[in-house]
Design a protein around this motif. Structure first.
Motif, PDB file in Angstrom:
ATOM      1  N   HIS A   1       3.738 -31.022  22.268  1.00  0.00           N
ATOM      2  CA  HIS A   1       4.117 -31.879  23.398  1.00  0.00           C
ATOM      3  C   HIS A   1       2.897 -32.175  24.271  1.00  0.00           C
ATOM      4  O   HIS A   1       2.700 -33.306  24.729  1.00  0.00           O
ATOM      5  CB  HIS A   1       5.239 -31.232  24.207  1.00  0.00           C
ATOM      6  CG  HIS A   1       5.856 -32.141  25.200  1.00  0.00           C
ATOM      7  ND1 HIS A   1       6.515 -31.687  26.312  1.00  0.00           N
ATOM      8  CD2 HIS A   1       5.918 -33.501  25.276  1.00  0.00           C
ATOM      9  CE1 HIS A   1       6.943 -32.714  27.022  1.00  0.00           C
ATOM     10  NE2 HIS A   1       6.597 -33.819  26.414  1.00  0.00           N
ATOM     11  N   HIS A   2       2.067 -31.174  24.512  1.00  0.00           N
ATOM     12  CA  HIS A   2       0.843 -31.363  25.296  1.00  0.00           C
ATOM     13  C   HIS A   2      -0.063 -32.400  24.621  1.00  0.00           C
ATOM     14  O   HIS A   2      -0.609 -33.292  25.286  1.00  0.00           O
ATOM     15  CB  HIS A   2       0.115 -30.024  25.454  1.00  0.00           C
ATOM     16  CG  HIS A   2      -1.129 -30.110  26.258  1.00  0.00           C
ATOM     17  ND1 HIS A   2      -1.120 -30.257  27.623  1.00  0.00           N
ATOM     18  CD2 HIS A   2      -2.433 -30.095  25.874  1.00  0.00           C
ATOM     19  CE1 HIS A   2      -2.364 -30.318  28.055  1.00  0.00           C
ATOM     20  NE2 HIS A   2      -3.183 -30.222  27.008  1.00  0.00           N
ATOM     21  N   ALA A   3      -0.238 -32.299  23.303  1.00  0.00           N
ATOM     22  CA  ALA A   3      -1.063 -33.262  22.561  1.00  0.00           C
ATOM     23  C   ALA A   3      -0.442 -34.658  22.598  1.00  0.00           C
ATOM     24  O   ALA A   3      -1.163 -35.662  22.709  1.00  0.00           O
ATOM     25  CB  ALA A   3      -1.258 -32.800  21.116  1.00  0.00           C
ATOM     26  N   MET A   4       0.880 -34.741  22.537  1.00  0.00           N
ATOM     27  CA  MET A   4       1.566 -36.035  22.633  1.00  0.00           C
ATOM     28  C   MET A   4       1.303 -36.675  23.991  1.00  0.00           C
ATOM     29  O   MET A   4       1.010 -37.872  24.080  1.00  0.00           O
ATOM     30  CB  MET A   4       3.078 -35.855  22.418  1.00  0.00           C
ATOM     31  CG  MET A   4       3.480 -35.514  21.005  1.00  0.00           C
ATOM     32  SD  MET A   4       5.197 -34.950  20.864  1.00  0.00           S
ATOM     33  CE  MET A   4       6.097 -36.449  21.257  1.00  0.00           C
ATOM     34  N   LYS A   5       1.417 -35.891  25.065  1.00  0.00           N
ATOM     35  CA  LYS A   5       1.177 -36.412  26.415  1.00  0.00           C
ATOM     36  C   LYS A   5      -0.276 -36.848  26.587  1.00  0.00           C
ATOM     37  O   LYS A   5      -0.545 -37.883  27.202  1.00  0.00           O
ATOM     38  CB  LYS A   5       1.555 -35.369  27.463  1.00  0.00           C
ATOM     39  CG  LYS A   5       3.047 -35.139  27.569  1.00  0.00           C
ATOM     40  CD  LYS A   5       3.423 -34.272  28.754  1.00  0.00           C
ATOM     41  CE  LYS A   5       3.100 -32.827  28.494  1.00  0.00           C
ATOM     42  NZ  LYS A   5       3.640 -31.913  29.509  1.00  0.00           N
ATOM     43  N   ALA A   6      -1.211 -36.080  26.044  1.00  0.00           N
ATOM     44  CA  ALA A   6      -2.632 -36.440  26.145  1.00  0.00           C
ATOM     45  C   ALA A   6      -2.913 -37.744  25.419  1.00  0.00           C
ATOM     46  O   ALA A   6      -3.646 -38.593  25.922  1.00  0.00           O
ATOM     47  CB  ALA A   6      -3.488 -35.314  25.593  1.00  0.00           C
ATOM     48  N   LEU A   7      -2.333 -37.915  24.270  1.00  0.00           N
ATOM     49  CA  LEU A   7      -2.526 -39.152  23.506  1.00  0.00           C
ATOM     50  C   LEU A   7      -1.912 -40.339  24.244  1.00  0.00           C
ATOM     51  O   LEU A   7      -2.511 -41.411  24.314  1.00  0.00           O
ATOM     52  CB  LEU A   7      -1.917 -39.004  22.109  1.00  0.00           C
ATOM     53  CG  LEU A   7      -2.293 -40.095  21.120  1.00  0.00           C
ATOM     54  CD1 LEU A   7      -3.763 -39.961  20.733  1.00  0.00           C
ATOM     55  CD2 LEU A   7      -1.424 -40.006  19.889  1.00  0.00           C
ATOM     56  N   ALA A   8      -0.728 -40.141  24.813  1.00  0.00           N
ATOM     57  CA  ALA A   8      -0.082 -41.230  25.581  1.00  0.00           C
ATOM     58  C   ALA A   8      -0.902 -41.575  26.820  1.00  0.00           C
ATOM     59  O   ALA A   8      -1.046 -42.766  27.161  1.00  0.00           O
ATOM     60  CB  ALA A   8       1.330 -40.805  25.977  1.00  0.00           C
ATOM     61  N   ALA A   9      -1.456 -40.584  27.494  1.00  0.00           N
ATOM     62  CA  ALA A   9      -2.282 -40.838  28.670  1.00  0.00           C
ATOM     63  C   ALA A   9      -3.549 -41.604  28.293  1.00  0.00           C
ATOM     64  O   ALA A   9      -3.964 -42.527  29.008  1.00  0.00           O
ATOM     65  CB  ALA A   9      -2.641 -39.521  29.341  1.00  0.00           C
ATOM     66  N   ARG A  10      -4.132 -41.227  27.178  1.00  0.00           N
ATOM     67  CA  ARG A  10      -5.345 -41.919  26.718  1.00  0.00           C
ATOM     68  C   ARG A  10      -5.046 -43.374  26.388  1.00  0.00           C
ATOM     69  O   ARG A  10      -5.840 -44.268  26.681  1.00  0.00           O
ATOM     70  CB  ARG A  10      -5.905 -41.191  25.509  1.00  0.00           C
ATOM     71  CG  ARG A  10      -7.201 -41.754  25.034  1.00  0.00           C
ATOM     72  CD  ARG A  10      -7.753 -40.907  23.908  1.00  0.00           C
ATOM     73  NE  ARG A  10      -9.055 -41.391  23.553  1.00  0.00           N
ATOM     74  CZ  ARG A  10      -9.683 -41.056  22.475  1.00  0.00           C
ATOM     75  NH1 ARG A  10      -9.140 -40.187  21.642  1.00  0.00           N
ATOM     76  NH2 ARG A  10     -10.858 -41.533  22.200  1.00  0.00           N
ATOM     77  N   ALA A  11      -3.894 -43.623  25.773  1.00  0.00           N
ATOM     78  CA  ALA A  11      -3.514 -44.989  25.405  1.00  0.00           C
ATOM     79  C   ALA A  11      -3.239 -45.836  26.651  1.00  0.00           C
ATOM     80  O   ALA A  11      -3.414 -47.060  26.619  1.00  0.00           O
ATOM     81  CB  ALA A  11      -2.286 -44.966  24.503  1.00  0.00           C
ATOM     82  N   ALA A  12      -2.817 -45.195  27.738  1.00  0.00           N
ATOM     83  CA  ALA A  12      -2.489 -45.932  28.965  1.00  0.00           C
ATOM     84  C   ALA A  12      -3.718 -46.332  29.765  1.00  0.00           C
ATOM     85  O   ALA A  12      -3.627 -47.136  30.684  1.00  0.00           O
ATOM     86  CB  ALA A  12      -1.572 -45.072  29.840  1.00  0.00           C
ATOM     87  N   VAL A  13      -4.884 -45.785  29.412  1.00  0.00           N
ATOM     88  CA  VAL A  13      -6.111 -46.080  30.167  1.00  0.00           C
ATOM     89  C   VAL A  13      -6.655 -47.421  29.759  1.00  0.00           C
ATOM     90  O   VAL A  13      -6.680 -47.849  28.689  1.00  0.00           O
ATOM     91  CB  VAL A  13      -7.179 -44.971  29.942  1.00  0.00           C
ATOM     92  CG1 VAL A  13      -8.499 -45.364  30.572  1.00  0.00           C
ATOM     93  CG2 VAL A  13      -6.685 -43.672  30.491  1.00  0.00           C
TER      94      VAL A  13
END
Length: 179
Positions: free
Chosen positions: A167-179
């Motif tokens: 879940h942590h890796a999923m959130k990090a990937l989603a945050a990176r995509a939102a930048v």
């Protein structure tokens, strides 16, 4: 006397979604460790054929309908979703159902999530492949049943840690995509 309450390994932890990625628990399928007995490989192959399966080559999974057999090590495989009774006397059979958490990660970017935690080249990990590897610091079995879908098996005692890491890796990937 204490009353025990049956719970799945990921009870109250899953499902979770981040963008188009979903992490959910796979439940209900029987998991049996199969290790051929000496001199029984040919008969075991014939019995597996009746189930629509075959003994898997290293790092492979063979699936038919809801049943599959996954290579998990030298002379060992996990039979998932099938009754192992027809293999009795041909292999050492051990019920593993309650010992493992089975988790499915799916959606675009699933391989990118796992790339943060798994020391494998997931771009080359095609459907029908399986590997015994690490998820962070945990031992796992990774299976690719279809493009963009990964089934992850970890020891039941590590289920909460696996969910947290994924879940942590999923959130990090989603945050990176939102930048």
């Amino acid at each position: 006397m204490a009353r025990l309450i049956e719970k799945t390994p990921c009870e109250a932890l899953l499902p979770v979604t981040c963008g188009a990625l979903t992490l959910r628990e796979l439940v209900g399928d029987r998991v049996t460790s199969v290790a051929p007995l000496r001199g029984q490989k040919t008969k075991l192959a014939a019995a597996l054929k009746k189930l629509g399966l075959a003994w898997p080559e290293p790092n492979r999974v063979i699936a038919k309908d809801r049943a599959s057999i996954t290579w998990t090590g030298r002379d060992q495989a996990f039979l998932i979703g099938a009754d192992p009774d027809t293999l009795a006397g041909l292999a050492a059979l051990t019920d593993q159902t309650d010992g493992w958490a089975r988790i499915r990660l799916e959606g675009p970017g699933a391989a990118d999530v796992l790339a943060r935690l798994v020391p494998l080249d997931l771009r080359a990990f095609a459907p029908g492949q399986a590997a015994r590897s690490q998820l962070g610091h945990m031992m796992m079995i990774l299976i690719s049943p279809a493009p963009g879908i990964f089934d992850i098996m970890v020891f039941r005692s590590m289920a909460a840690t696996a969910v947290h890491e994924l879940h942590h890796a999923m959130k990090a990937l989603a945050a990176r995509a939102a930048v």
